[in-house]
Design a protein around this motif. Sequence first.
Motif, PDB file in Angstrom:
ATOM      1  N   ILE A   1       0.476 -22.099  -2.739  1.00 13.74           N
ATOM      2  CA  ILE A   1       1.081 -23.371  -3.151  1.00 13.74           C
ATOM      3  C   ILE A   1       0.755 -23.708  -4.602  1.00 13.74           C
ATOM      4  CG2 ILE A   1       1.234 -24.342  -0.817  1.00 13.74           C
ATOM      5  CD1 ILE A   1      -1.256 -25.977  -1.378  1.00 13.74           C
ATOM      6  N   ASN A   2      -0.337 -23.155  -5.113  1.00 11.99           N
ATOM      7  CA  ASN A   2      -0.750 -23.456  -6.479  1.00 11.99           C
ATOM      8  C   ASN A   2      -0.872 -22.150  -7.253  1.00 11.99           C
ATOM      9  OD1 ASN A   2      -1.963 -24.694  -8.773  1.00 11.99           O
ATOM     10  ND2 ASN A   2      -3.985 -24.164  -7.956  1.00 11.99           N
TER      11      ASN A   2
ATOM     12  N   GLY B   1     -14.428 -21.614  -6.921  1.00 10.63           N
ATOM     13  CA  GLY B   1     -14.554 -21.557  -5.463  1.00 10.63           C
ATOM     14  C   GLY B   1     -13.602 -22.492  -4.745  1.00 10.63           C
ATOM     15  N   VAL B   2     -13.613 -23.765  -5.094  1.00  9.35           N
ATOM     16  CA  VAL B   2     -12.767 -24.728  -4.387  1.00  9.35           C
ATOM     17  C   VAL B   2     -11.292 -24.616  -4.765  1.00  9.35           C
ATOM     18  CG1 VAL B   2     -14.581 -26.405  -3.912  1.00  9.35           C
ATOM     19  CG2 VAL B   2     -13.291 -26.582  -6.039  1.00  9.35           C
ATOM     20  N   MET B   3     -10.982 -23.926  -5.871  1.00  9.50           N
ATOM     21  CA  MET B   3      -9.590 -23.705  -6.226  1.00  9.50           C
ATOM     22  C   MET B   3      -9.093 -22.375  -5.652  1.00  9.50           C
ATOM     23  SD  MET B   3      -8.698 -26.439  -7.805  1.00  9.50           S
ATOM     24  CE  MET B   3      -7.093 -26.021  -8.503  1.00  9.50           C
TER      25      MET B   3
ATOM     26  N   MET C   1      -3.727 -19.533   1.123  1.00  9.24           N
ATOM     27  CA  MET C   1      -2.804 -20.678   1.185  1.00  9.24           C
ATOM     28  C   MET C   1      -2.768 -21.434  -0.137  1.00  9.24           C
ATOM     29  SD  MET C   1      -3.394 -22.473   4.885  1.00  9.24           S
ATOM     30  CE  MET C   1      -2.558 -24.015   4.441  1.00  9.24           C
TER      31      MET C   1
ATOM     32  N   LYS D   1      -2.669 -33.692  -6.709  1.00 16.43           N
ATOM     33  CA  LYS D   1      -1.518 -32.807  -6.545  1.00 16.43           C
ATOM     34  C   LYS D   1      -1.640 -32.051  -5.236  1.00 16.43           C
ATOM     35  CE  LYS D   1      -0.947 -31.965 -11.370  1.00 16.43           C
ATOM     36  NZ  LYS D   1       0.047 -33.063 -11.460  1.00 16.43           N
ATOM     37  N   PHE D   2      -0.518 -31.601  -4.704  1.00 18.61           N
ATOM     38  CA  PHE D   2      -0.525 -30.800  -3.495  1.00 18.61           C
ATOM     39  C   PHE D   2      -1.248 -31.470  -2.348  1.00 18.61           C
ATOM     40  CE2 PHE D   2      -0.562 -27.482  -6.932  1.00 18.61           C
ATOM     41  CZ  PHE D   2       0.767 -27.142  -6.802  1.00 18.61           C
TER      42      PHE D   2
ATOM     43  N   LEU E   1     -12.619 -25.472   1.619  1.00 19.98           N
ATOM     44  CA  LEU E   1     -13.179 -24.588   0.597  1.00 19.98           C
ATOM     45  C   LEU E   1     -14.484 -25.161   0.037  1.00 19.98           C
ATOM     46  CD1 LEU E   1      -9.984 -23.383  -1.282  1.00 19.98           C
ATOM     47  CD2 LEU E   1     -11.426 -22.088   0.278  1.00 19.98           C
ATOM     48  N   MET E   2     -14.577 -26.480  -0.019  1.00 20.41           N
ATOM     49  CA  MET E   2     -15.837 -27.098  -0.460  1.00 20.41           C
ATOM     50  C   MET E   2     -16.974 -26.728   0.483  1.00 20.41           C
ATOM     51  SD  MET E   2     -14.459 -30.867  -1.671  1.00 20.41           S
ATOM     52  CE  MET E   2     -16.104 -31.635  -1.666  1.00 20.41           C
TER      53      MET E   2
ATOM     54  N   VAL F   1      -7.339 -28.483   2.884  1.00 23.92           N
ATOM     55  CA  VAL F   1      -7.659 -27.112   2.457  1.00 23.92           C
ATOM     56  C   VAL F   1      -8.816 -27.142   1.459  1.00 23.92           C
ATOM     57  CG1 VAL F   1      -6.829 -25.109   1.138  1.00 23.92           C
ATOM     58  CG2 VAL F   1      -5.373 -26.128   2.888  1.00 23.92           C
ATOM     59  N   MET F   2      -8.741 -28.062   0.477  1.00 28.35           N
ATOM     60  CA  MET F   2      -9.829 -28.088  -0.501  1.00 28.35           C
ATOM     61  C   MET F   2     -11.155 -28.479   0.142  1.00 28.35           C
ATOM     62  SD  MET F   2     -10.417 -29.674  -4.265  1.00 28.35           S
ATOM     63  CE  MET F   2      -9.382 -28.442  -5.012  1.00 28.35           C
TER      64      MET F   2
ATOM     65  N   PHE G   1     -11.086 -27.229 -12.365  1.00 24.04           N
ATOM     66  CA  PHE G   1     -10.067 -27.658 -11.387  1.00 24.04           C
ATOM     67  C   PHE G   1      -8.656 -27.215 -11.815  1.00 24.04           C
ATOM     68  CE2 PHE G   1     -13.582 -30.431 -10.088  1.00 24.04           C
ATOM     69  CZ  PHE G   1     -13.512 -30.288  -8.723  1.00 24.04           C
ATOM     70  N   TRP G   2      -7.689 -28.122 -11.900  1.00 26.48           N
ATOM     71  CA  TRP G   2      -6.311 -27.728 -12.221  1.00 26.48           C
ATOM     72  C   TRP G   2      -6.214 -27.086 -13.602  1.00 26.48           C
ATOM     73  CZ3 TRP G   2      -4.094 -28.009  -7.754  1.00 26.48           C
ATOM     74  CH2 TRP G   2      -4.420 -29.049  -6.886  1.00 26.48           C
TER      75      TRP G   2
ATOM     76  N   ASP H   1      -1.592 -30.426 -16.164  1.00 23.35           N
ATOM     77  CA  ASP H   1      -0.283 -30.946 -16.570  1.00 23.35           C
ATOM     78  C   ASP H   1       0.072 -30.408 -17.949  1.00 23.35           C
ATOM     79  OD1 ASP H   1      -0.161 -32.487 -14.249  1.00 23.35           O
ATOM     80  OD2 ASP H   1      -1.177 -34.177 -15.207  1.00 23.35           O
TER      81      ASP H   1
ATOM     82  N   ARG I   1     -11.230 -35.470  -9.477  1.00 21.76           N
ATOM     83  CA  ARG I   1     -11.879 -36.150 -10.612  1.00 21.76           C
ATOM     84  C   ARG I   1     -13.205 -36.781 -10.169  1.00 21.76           C
ATOM     85  NH1 ARG I   1      -9.111 -36.854 -15.741  1.00 21.76           N
ATOM     86  NH2 ARG I   1      -7.249 -35.573 -15.586  1.00 21.76           N
TER      87      ARG I   1
ATOM     88  N   THR J   1     -17.904 -23.026   0.129  1.00 23.30           N
ATOM     89  CA  THR J   1     -18.644 -22.645  -1.075  1.00 23.30           C
ATOM     90  C   THR J   1     -19.869 -23.533  -1.272  1.00 23.30           C
ATOM     91  OG1 THR J   1     -17.211 -24.097  -2.398  1.00 23.30           O
ATOM     92  CG2 THR J   1     -16.561 -21.794  -2.248  1.00 23.30           C
TER      93      THR J   1
ATOM     94  N   MET K   1      -7.653 -19.792   3.785  1.00 23.40           N
ATOM     95  CA  MET K   1      -7.597 -21.016   2.970  1.00 23.40           C
ATOM     96  C   MET K   1      -7.278 -20.670   1.513  1.00 23.40           C
ATOM     97  SD  MET K   1      -8.040 -23.581   4.810  1.00 23.40           S
ATOM     98  CE  MET K   1      -8.191 -23.514   6.588  1.00 23.40           C
ATOM     99  N   ARG K   2      -7.977 -19.681   0.985  1.00 24.32           N
ATOM    100  CA  ARG K   2      -7.764 -19.288  -0.403  1.00 24.32           C
ATOM    101  C   ARG K   2      -6.351 -18.755  -0.612  1.00 24.32           C
ATOM    102  NH1 ARG K   2     -12.895 -18.429   0.506  1.00 24.32           N
ATOM    103  NH2 ARG K   2     -14.376 -19.309  -0.993  1.00 24.32           N
TER     104      ARG K   2
ATOM    105  N   SER L   1      -7.171 -31.232 -16.186  1.00 17.43           N
ATOM    106  CA  SER L   1      -5.772 -31.361 -15.810  1.00 17.43           C
ATOM    107  C   SER L   1      -4.998 -30.059 -16.056  1.00 17.43           C
ATOM    108  CB  SER L   1      -5.148 -32.493 -16.634  1.00 17.43           C
ATOM    109  OG  SER L   1      -3.757 -32.532 -16.441  1.00 17.43           O
TER     110      SER L   1
END
Lengths: 162, 162, 162
Positions: free
Chosen positions: B68-69, B125-127, B64, A80-81, A94-95, A90-91, B42-43, B15, A18, A98, B61-62, B13
């Motif tokens: 998990i996500n 990218g970061v996700m 992984m 999360k995670f 990736l930051m 990990v993020m 993001f999420w 959620d 966020r 990228t 990294m990606r 989010s």
Amino acid sequence: MAEKEKLTIAVLSGDLERALAAFMLAVTGASMGMEVSMFFTFWGLNIIKRNEGSIKSKGLMRKMLNLINRGGSRRLKLSKFNMFGLGTWVMKQLMKDTNMPSIDEFIAMAHQMGVKLIACTTTCGVMGLPPVTDTFRSEVESLAGAAYFLGEARQSKVTLFI
Amino acid sequence: MAEKEKLTIAVLSGDLERALAAFMLAVTGASMGMEVSMFFTFWGLNIIKRNEGSIKSKGLMRKMLNLINRGGSRRLKLSKFNMFGLGTWVMKQLMKDTNMPSIDEFIAMAHQMGVKLIACTTTCGVMGLPPVTDTFRSEVESLAGAAYFLGEARQSKVTLFI
Amino acid sequence: MAEKEKLTIAVLSGDLERALAAFMLAVTGASMGMEVSMFFTFWGLNIIKRNEGSIKSKGLMRKMLNLINRGGSRRLKLSKFNMFGLGTWVMKQLMKDTNMPSIDEFIAMAHQMGVKLIACTTTCGVMGLPPVTDTFRSEVESLAGAAYFLGEARQSKVTLFI
């Protein structure tokens, strides 16, 4: 001369994703010629708290809260995670990968581009933080309350609550 | 002819309850004659990620992060009381019971009503997601960055950050 | 006579800090002469649920959900560092210490200042709550759906989604 359109962003969250979203939008808004204010409150205060040195807060409750909630831009975690830091790590990889700026870089960038960073005075108290500029990074321009935020929001083209 | 009023919704989010709120508002706005855009970041990208097939992402990294996500509309969980899936299952039963559409149904409905679904390129990218349309469901119209979102928000009557 | 500027706040979250932020802004807005509506949905319904008495909900699913999610203004917790109640307790001590009103006091204050408190009918169902005024505190003025919220938001100077 036409007045600049305003973008006002309230940042209540101290989650890494966020915080990133807030700064991406602030910096993008500034680059589009908007006049941008960011108003940090509750956990959002963690983002702009000084990284170095400890905060001298009075009273046991405040000391406790500052111990469990140390704050600072480098301690922000994913909501999360997080998995004891692994997900956040990990993020962050990736930051870098990228070429996304870190929060520290975003703060410096936003400051240079004229984005106003404001700490919420009203919530400093309940977050155990002394409501003085010394608590925060040098880029933080001022402290102000909810009335100031609403005053800005009323004049804004876009207001976001993050 | 008068131009349509715009509603722009940023969905950070992933959620279940926030995704539902976003789609309820999008679909209601469209039925009230508003021009609606939803911008997933993001999420929130999890909501519009393809349910089937795996995403070919490069680098450890990606891989992984995708492990998990996993994402996808059917894997969204409540932010609270998930209790290893029990809370989410209870809410899904109540959704059926009260005739509330599922996320999949909401996506189809929104798409049919002309709601624009947009994936945020900057955060793909970061996700750990390849920033191509193939990553997302067929209802997703395009990919765009923060400047596009702010451009829409500036012209909007209502902008929500969820 | 000029019409009053409107402030509309959607409260989806039932976290203590977000509830506080929502009421601070509502009360501040009202004191600045704005016409304020607060629209409670999903976990936000917990904030305005009656504290006393149990809610008679039909069906096993609803009973289960009401058991795990009792709600009420005095059961709100921090989203982070709750630590089995310790973090929330610390913040409540700091609230007293800094003379910040409790949620109960904020609700009474908002009501007296003419802030409209509205419960979302659409989400009562999935939260296992009977969509009747009896479910909520006496300060809650009415129940209404997403179309009502968007109608208010369209006429508002500032709309926040918390």
